[in-house]
Motif scaffolding. Structure first.
Motif, PDB file in Angstrom:
ATOM      1  N   GLY A  90       0.828  -1.194   0.000  1.00 28.52           N
ATOM      2  CA  GLY A  90       0.000   0.000   0.000  1.00 28.52           C
ATOM      3  C   GLY A  90       0.862   1.243   0.000  1.00 28.52           C
ATOM      4  N   ALA A  91       0.245   2.379  -0.259  1.00 34.23           N
ATOM      5  CA  ALA A  91       1.006   3.619  -0.404  1.00 34.23           C
ATOM      6  C   ALA A  91       1.836   3.932   0.841  1.00 34.23           C
ATOM      7  CB  ALA A  91       0.052   4.774  -0.720  1.00 34.23           C
ATOM      8  N   LYS A  92       1.241   3.790   2.019  1.00 36.70           N
ATOM      9  CA  LYS A  92       1.986   4.098   3.241  1.00 36.70           C
ATOM     10  C   LYS A  92       3.057   3.049   3.522  1.00 36.70           C
ATOM     11  CE  LYS A  92      -1.804   6.733   5.309  1.00 36.70           C
ATOM     12  NZ  LYS A  92      -2.757   6.846   6.435  1.00 36.70           N
ATOM     13  N   GLY A  93       2.762   1.795   3.185  1.00 35.83           N
ATOM     14  CA  GLY A  93       3.771   0.754   3.326  1.00 35.83           C
ATOM     15  C   GLY A  93       4.951   0.994   2.406  1.00 35.83           C
ATOM     16  N   LEU A  94       4.684   1.487   1.204  1.00 34.07           N
ATOM     17  CA  LEU A  94       5.756   1.804   0.264  1.00 34.07           C
ATOM     18  C   LEU A  94       6.594   2.970   0.771  1.00 34.07           C
ATOM     19  CD1 LEU A  94       3.736   1.431  -3.049  1.00 34.07           C
ATOM     20  CD2 LEU A  94       5.580  -0.066  -2.283  1.00 34.07           C
TER      21      LEU A  94
END
Length: 347
Positions: free
Chosen positions: A301-305
């Motif tokens: 996900g965007a925050k994980g990336l």
């Protein structure tokens, strides 16, 4: 449904032994860019010491289940990337559809497409990742690159590679086995023709410049030249010849070691920016942690990336070229999320 990616076997050679002796933390303090590169509109946008910038590999969208992207929104996505704060748009050189490879890139010729994109965009750098120089006449490459540089007001980056698909070489009557040598020769001819007036340069596999003709236009200041992949060159060449290096299939734990190795093999004064490319699947859940597969396929996900890429920046990585092929979500939605959630964390 299984995501269809290009054949990764040619991208995932184990290079870990090359960097075992280097320290983990990057040792680039005190090294500087030449002034011409530090002031170059495209190069200084993409490669900034201590920062991490992001580029998109064409066609700037996902096409997970096919080797052929749908290109009806190509211009719209390029403009969205420009307006959204991405640093670069990267174009691959894929002259043929090879079913064994399984990916056609942006389909269009990279130089034609680069000219088209410079007219559509305002700030973003346009780069090739990379022109397969053993399959092209290097003086034509030089002419095309210098022309795009002039027409784009210095927003062009010439990335060059040696090529990795043997099936293409017979179509051009070229020898796959000597591509490393011809890559270096082509690089030298392109450098000479774009930098010197009435140049002199001999070559074994291409033509000879005898000082009686000149190639125009010349770049406005300097034509940045970037090595894409290893190009079958030794590390000393990569440390001293190209202006920057973008690789693929990189072990994220070795980024600092790679950067140190290049610094140690360089001239002790010049900073050599290092970046790499990944296939990226941006998931719906922004909190999904990022996981890397095969050293080339990243999903999260965007925050994980963001968390994953923060670690890479800490190791000294300065540019990421994102290939969104595995992503199944709508392209405009993905670019907007990356622009609003990811890029501000690295601004």
């Amino acid at each position: 449904m299984q995501t269809q990616l290009p054949n990764l076997s040619v991208l995932n050679q184990d290079n870990s032994s090359l960097f075992e002796q280097a320290a983990a933390a990057p040792l680039s303090d005190g090294l500087k860019l030449p002034e011409t590169l530090a002031q170059h509109p495209a190069f200084s946008r993409v490669f900034q010491a201590g920062k991490l910038t992001f580029g998109l590999i064409a066609p700037f969208k996902g096409y997970a289940d096919s080797p052929f992207p749908e290109l009806h929104d190509f211009a719209e996505l390029a403009q969205a990337a420009d307006n959204g704060g991405f640093a670069a748009l990267w174009l691959r050189d894929v002259p043929f559809y090879d079913p064994a490879f399984g990916d056609t890139g942006q389909i269009y010729d990279p130089f034609v497409t680069a000219g088209y994109l410079t007219a559509l965009t305002r700030r973003i750098a346009i780069g090739t990742a990379g022109i397969v120089t053993p399959l092209r006449e290097p003086l034509h490459v030089a002419k095309a690159a210098a022309s795009i540089d002039a027409l784009s007001d210095g927003r062009f980056l010439l990335g060059m590679s040696s090529g990795d698909r043997p099936v293409e070489y017979p179509a051009f009557a070229q020898n796959f086995d000597n591509r490393a040598e011809r890559f270096r020769e082509a690089w030298d001819l392109i450098d000479t023709a774009t930098r010197e007036s009435f140049p002199r340069r001999g070559s074994e596999h291409y033509g000879n410049l005898s000082g009686n003709i000149d190639m125009l236009p010349k770049p406005q200041s300097v034509l940045p030249k970037i090595a894409i992949g290893r190009a079958r060159q030794d590390l000393a060449w990569l440390a001293n010849t190209p202006d920057a290096w973008i690789w693929h299939g990189v072990d994220p734990q070795q980024v600092g070691q790679i950067i140190n190795t290049i610094n140690e093999l360089g001239d002790g004064q010049t900073w050599k920016p290092f970046g790499y490319a990944n296939f990226v699947e941006v998931l719906d859940n922004p909190n999904e942690p990022a996981k890397l597969y095969n050293k080339i396929f990243l999903r999260g996900g965007a925050k994980g990336l963001v968390d994953y890429w923060q670690e890479q920046r800490a190791q000294g990585l300065v540019h990421l070229a994102l290939n969104l092929k595995p992503t199944r979500r709508p392209a405009k939605e993905v670019l907007q999320e990356l622009s609003e959630t990811v890029l501000p964390q690295f601004a």
